[in-house]
Design a protein around this motif. Sequence first.
Motif, PDB file in Angstrom:
ATOM      1  N   VAL A 150      46.548 -34.429 -41.395  1.00  0.00           N
ATOM      2  CA  VAL A 150      45.866 -34.973 -39.965  1.00  0.00           C
ATOM      3  C   VAL A 150      44.111 -35.053 -39.727  1.00  0.00           C
ATOM      4  O   VAL A 150      42.957 -35.832 -38.817  1.00  0.00           O
ATOM      5  N   GLU A 151      43.604 -34.446 -41.523  1.00  0.00           N
ATOM      6  CA  GLU A 151      42.730 -35.410 -41.324  1.00  0.00           C
ATOM      7  C   GLU A 151      42.440 -36.859 -41.790  1.00  0.00           C
ATOM      8  O   GLU A 151      41.283 -37.231 -41.254  1.00  0.00           O
ATOM      9  N   MET A 178      42.032 -38.289 -38.184  1.00  0.00           N
ATOM     10  CA  MET A 178      40.802 -38.094 -38.088  1.00  0.00           C
ATOM     11  C   MET A 178      39.152 -39.417 -38.284  1.00  0.00           C
ATOM     12  O   MET A 178      39.780 -39.639 -38.087  1.00  0.00           O
ATOM     13  N   LEU A 200      35.283 -32.795 -37.940  1.00  0.00           N
ATOM     14  CA  LEU A 200      35.173 -33.882 -37.147  1.00  0.00           C
ATOM     15  C   LEU A 200      34.111 -34.596 -36.234  1.00  0.00           C
ATOM     16  O   LEU A 200      33.288 -35.731 -35.683  1.00  0.00           O
ATOM     17  N   TYR A 218      36.817 -25.246 -38.657  1.00  0.00           N
ATOM     18  CA  TYR A 218      37.083 -26.629 -39.509  1.00  0.00           C
ATOM     19  C   TYR A 218      36.973 -27.588 -39.365  1.00  0.00           C
ATOM     20  O   TYR A 218      35.982 -28.732 -39.377  1.00  0.00           O
ATOM     21  N   ARG A 219      37.701 -28.205 -38.467  1.00  0.00           N
ATOM     22  CA  ARG A 219      39.228 -29.243 -37.796  1.00  0.00           C
ATOM     23  C   ARG A 219      37.678 -30.108 -36.933  1.00  0.00           C
ATOM     24  O   ARG A 219      36.639 -31.507 -37.102  1.00  0.00           O
ATOM     25  N   HIS A 227      42.031 -25.778 -43.351  1.00  0.00           N
ATOM     26  CA  HIS A 227      41.415 -26.202 -42.618  1.00  0.00           C
ATOM     27  C   HIS A 227      41.779 -25.662 -41.570  1.00  0.00           C
ATOM     28  O   HIS A 227      42.504 -26.001 -40.381  1.00  0.00           O
ATOM     29  N   THR A 270      39.919 -36.334 -31.240  1.00  0.00           N
ATOM     30  CA  THR A 270      39.655 -35.051 -30.820  1.00  0.00           C
ATOM     31  C   THR A 270      40.975 -33.782 -30.455  1.00  0.00           C
ATOM     32  O   THR A 270      41.627 -33.324 -30.914  1.00  0.00           O
ATOM     33  N   ASN A 321      46.317 -26.545 -32.488  1.00  0.00           N
ATOM     34  CA  ASN A 321      46.885 -26.709 -33.784  1.00  0.00           C
ATOM     35  C   ASN A 321      48.273 -26.650 -32.753  1.00  0.00           C
ATOM     36  O   ASN A 321      48.995 -26.496 -32.937  1.00  0.00           O
ATOM     37  N   THR A 373      43.472 -34.431 -33.223  1.00  0.00           N
ATOM     38  CA  THR A 373      43.517 -33.462 -34.240  1.00  0.00           C
ATOM     39  C   THR A 373      43.670 -32.136 -34.182  1.00  0.00           C
ATOM     40  O   THR A 373      43.491 -31.386 -35.402  1.00  0.00           O
ATOM     41  N   VAL A 374      42.277 -31.773 -33.099  1.00  0.00           N
ATOM     42  CA  VAL A 374      42.141 -30.631 -33.362  1.00  0.00           C
ATOM     43  C   VAL A 374      42.499 -29.410 -33.048  1.00  0.00           C
ATOM     44  O   VAL A 374      43.073 -28.268 -33.722  1.00  0.00           O
ATOM     45  N   GLN A 413      47.899 -30.204 -42.718  1.00  0.00           N
ATOM     46  CA  GLN A 413      46.589 -30.612 -42.900  1.00  0.00           C
ATOM     47  C   GLN A 413      45.736 -32.077 -43.403  1.00  0.00           C
ATOM     48  O   GLN A 413      44.906 -32.545 -43.036  1.00  0.00           O
TER      49      GLN A 413
END
Lengths: 113, 167
Positions: A31-32, A35, B11, B6-7, B2, A71, A77, A74-75, A28
């Motif tokens: 990935v943040e 992003m 974004l 949330y992500r 997260h 997107t 899973n 990172t978004v 997490q």
Amino acid sequence: MGLFNYILLLYEPQRRAGIIMLMDWQGQKFVEQIMQISLLVFAVIALVAGYVLGSFHLMMLVYAGGVTLTTLITVPNWPFFNRNPLNWLDPNEVEKHHKPQVAVSLKKKATQK
Amino acid sequence: MHSFGYRLNALLTFSVTILALMCAIASLSDNLNTPSPSAEIQIMNINWFQKQPQGNDEVSLTMNISADLQSLFTWNTKQVFIFVAAEYETPKNSLNQVSLWDAIIPAKEHAKFWIHTSNKYRFVDQGNSLRGKEFNLTLHWHVMPKTGKMFADKIVMTGYNLPEEYR
């Protein structure tokens, strides 16, 4: 179908523990960071490209492409971000060890001089 | 935790905030532009010059307007709005401004032009002080951006005169 079952197996310990967690903590955080940095980098590239080539439209297109790419990375899973899954405590184990009771004693007074 | 939602939210909000910053920077970049416009207006003919029934003077004139406004355009320009105004002084008003003609220039290619036209809007005075009047013709422009601040400026051309008598 086999891939789907494989993915389900990956999340087995979490599923049994009743927790839905598809990305581990390190994933997490990683990935943040990806992003935020990726969006900023694409913004800078878009600004420079648009200004140098004199096209506002180009800047918008480059940035939109960058947002879409970010997107996609990172978004969802992706399993890549779940390589250190935590071992959740099995529910059977939880029942064996009860929570310690907090002793409630209203009459107890601490007598200290 | 997260999660996916949330992500996605993070974004979207972050990307839109950055978009707002990009638009602000694009607008600031307009200040780097130093325009060098030029314009010239000739009055080809005074078509007629009458006193209206209400008592106000009115003029109809034919002008030849030529201008080069290409340097006003930047990458962040949507269009340039221009108009020609006649400016003069009367005993009643210290400054009168009457808009005679306007146009929208949508692109840099159209910014170097000349046009032979009569006044699009009526040149009517508040009163009857126009005989023999000396006036300026001013070309105003408004550079309208795609995002951000609008710039406005003008060129003043002096030395125009109206006839001494009605025609």
